[in-house]
Design a protein around this motif. Structure first.
Motif, mmCIF file in Angstrom:
data_model
loop_
_atom_site.group_PDB
_atom_site.id
_atom_site.type_symbol
_atom_site.label_atom_id
_atom_site.label_comp_id
_atom_site.label_asym_id
_atom_site.label_seq_id
_atom_site.Cartn_x
_atom_site.Cartn_y
_atom_site.Cartn_z
ATOM 1 N N LEU A 195 0.831 -1.210 0.000
ATOM 2 C CA LEU A 195 0.000 0.000 0.000
ATOM 3 C C LEU A 195 0.865 1.259 0.000
ATOM 4 O O LEU A 195 0.467 2.290 -0.549
ATOM 5 N N ILE A 234 2.111 1.686 -3.677
ATOM 6 C CA ILE A 234 1.162 2.266 -4.649
ATOM 7 C C ILE A 234 0.642 3.628 -4.179
ATOM 8 O O ILE A 234 -0.308 4.162 -4.749
ATOM 9 N N PHE A 266 -1.028 4.433 -1.572
ATOM 10 C CA PHE A 266 -2.330 4.484 -0.907
ATOM 11 C C PHE A 266 -2.153 4.798 0.564
ATOM 12 O O PHE A 266 -3.003 5.413 1.198
ATOM 13 N N ARG A 305 -8.162 -1.010 10.203
ATOM 14 C CA ARG A 305 -9.409 -1.349 9.508
ATOM 15 C C ARG A 305 -9.223 -2.535 8.567
ATOM 16 O O ARG A 305 -10.105 -3.383 8.435
ATOM 17 N N LEU A 306 -8.061 -2.611 7.924
ATOM 18 C CA LEU A 306 -7.816 -3.741 7.036
ATOM 19 C C LEU A 306 -7.628 -5.041 7.835
ATOM 20 O O LEU A 306 -8.093 -6.100 7.446
ATOM 21 N N THR A 308 1.184 -6.650 -7.671
ATOM 22 C CA THR A 308 0.907 -5.216 -7.498
ATOM 23 C C THR A 308 2.220 -4.458 -7.283
ATOM 24 O O THR A 308 2.459 -3.396 -7.885
ATOM 25 N N ALA A 362 4.132 -4.148 -10.512
ATOM 26 C CA ALA A 362 3.593 -3.062 -11.340
ATOM 27 C C ALA A 362 4.046 -1.705 -10.806
ATOM 28 O O ALA A 362 4.451 -0.815 -11.567
ATOM 29 N N ALA A 363 4.001 -1.546 -9.495
ATOM 30 C CA ALA A 363 4.371 -0.246 -8.901
ATOM 31 C C ALA A 363 5.842 0.066 -9.146
ATOM 32 O O ALA A 363 6.209 1.202 -9.453
ATOM 33 N N LEU A 371 -5.680 2.642 -7.136
ATOM 34 C CA LEU A 371 -4.256 2.994 -7.185
ATOM 35 C C LEU A 371 -3.419 1.847 -7.752
ATOM 36 O O LEU A 371 -2.380 2.081 -8.372
ATOM 37 N N ALA A 419 -0.978 2.236 -11.022
ATOM 38 C CA ALA A 419 0.406 1.756 -11.107
ATOM 39 C C ALA A 419 0.585 0.836 -12.309
ATOM 40 O O ALA A 419 1.578 0.925 -13.049
ATOM 41 N N ARG A 440 3.085 1.686 -15.886
ATOM 42 C CA ARG A 440 4.396 1.042 -15.805
ATOM 43 C C ARG A 440 5.071 1.017 -17.169
ATOM 44 O O ARG A 440 4.435 1.073 -18.217
#
Lengths: 257, 257
Positions: free
Chosen positions: A204, A207, A209, A221-222, A246, A249-250, B245, B249, B253
């Protein structure tokens, strides 16, 4: 069932309470007691005295520096909580917990970790957020702080009653969430879950967030969301696979101003 | 119901146990404590210390020379007993007693006297024979002697649970985690959930985790996981923020061969 339960005392101050907890446990047929960062000296003569002969439990106590390590082998983690918290969490009473444990612990690979906090201020929010469930002992709202050994007594008593009821031939209908008995993969352990949450938080951040300097209760919360679902090992692997791609990709994106 | 119950400690040796019993009682909303021929000195600083603030109960303690006098105003008398006795007596467990008390104490003229014996040898046969019922707390047969305050805790707890169950006009099933009732956001609707799952699937395609031509039950497994958690609207918004998000990403890329 009773030998798949681990009682975990966090930050205990009074050695007498460790002894009292051991006595209460042994009275009810529980045997695995461990301590997390005790503030009391241990071993201690007062613990031995209050255990009233449950010294075998005291002799086998493991001491952990952190709660994470203590729960790493547990598949169901329940923390006792006197107060209602900022972020509501799945809440259960002792009888409800005992019913759920009786069902889940039929399978040998399952293990319940039951966590008790400090005498003066219970468990921290961070510690409570390591738990699937919060257990509240219904009591007088004007005088709600139970002695630690007394709280262990009440929970141990309910767990024994559930174990006895289960032994008594007629299997109970499954009230509790029915993903205990016939599931296709074992539940993730405390250790698996912590690795997942660490991976989730890193992703997180990657990316953009999550900004750890302005956390906005995000991870709490997660945690609450995923712990409610009681992920199994297969699901944790799947979620971590998603996180890895993910991150990939970031990391390979074109940075723009 | 709870103010029609009198806890009677017979021949108690340790002042700390008197304090511990008072604390346990007050935690569970009981208030009337009396002593019969205590062997401990009372009042005593150790009793005050262990009561942890339940000094109002200690201040109102009546001391009787005999059990007969202590139970003279009680309409139902139950004596705790660890051992099975020479002459079998009506025997009940704590939950059974609490259920019976809840029923009988609806009438204002009724009063339950609950009698606890000496730390070292319980109640005498003569004392047990003053009781309508004997209460046995089911415990480990190899280690069956509960601490006196712990026994008061277990019985007081069961009495409180019965009182609460009676108050609750429509009794809630206490089994399932109670995250339906007092939650901080409404549950997501079916529509919200379907939008989330569509968004999730698109995102997993974007990061190359999911190939719709070779689905491997992926979406079914993710549905099962998230539906088990019963996400609320706040949580769905949070998850969709993460997905957005993640897509950003993925889209920005650098493509490599």
């Amino acid at each position: 069932m009773l030998n798949s339960i681990k009682i975990i005392l966090v930050g205990t101050s009074h050695p007498g309470n460790i002894g009292g907890a051991a006595r209460a446990m042994k009275n009810m047929g529980l045997s695995e007691l461990c301590l997390v960062a005790p503030r009391a000296q241990f071993p201690h003569p007062e613990a031995t005295f209050r255990s009233s002969g449950a010294t075998d439990l005291l002799d086998q106590i493991t001491i952990y520096p952190t709660l994470e390590e203590a729960i790493s082998d547990c598949t169901l983690i329940a923390g006792t909580s006197a107060r209602s918290r900022h972020i509501p969490w799945p809440l259960i009473d002792p009888r409800g917990l005992a019913a759920q444990a009786a069902q889940e612990l039929q399978q040998p690979e399952h293990k319940l970790g039951l966590v008790f906090g400090r005498e003066d201020r219970g468990l921290s929010n961070e510690e409570l957020h390591l738990c699937h469930l919060h257990v509240h002992i219904p009591c007088n709202p004007d005088f709600s702080s139970l002695n630690l050994a007394a709280a262990v007594q009440v929970l141990s008593y309910e767990l024994r009653q559930a174990a006895l009821a289960q032994q008594a031939a007629t299997p109970e209908p499954a009230e509790a969430p029915a993903f205990g008995t016939e599931w296709d993969a074992p539940f993730a352990s405390g250790e698996d879950l912590e690795r997942f949450f660490t991976h989730l938080e890193t992703t997180l951040i990657d990316i953009d967030f999550h900004d750890p300097n302005h956390p906005r209760q995000l991870m709490s919360r997660l945690r609450r969301l995923y712990l409610r679902a009681r992920p199994d090992t297969h699901e944790i692997n799947m979620l971590r696979g998603i996180l890895s791609l993910t991150q990939k990709a970031a990391h390979s994106r074109t940075e723009k101003p």
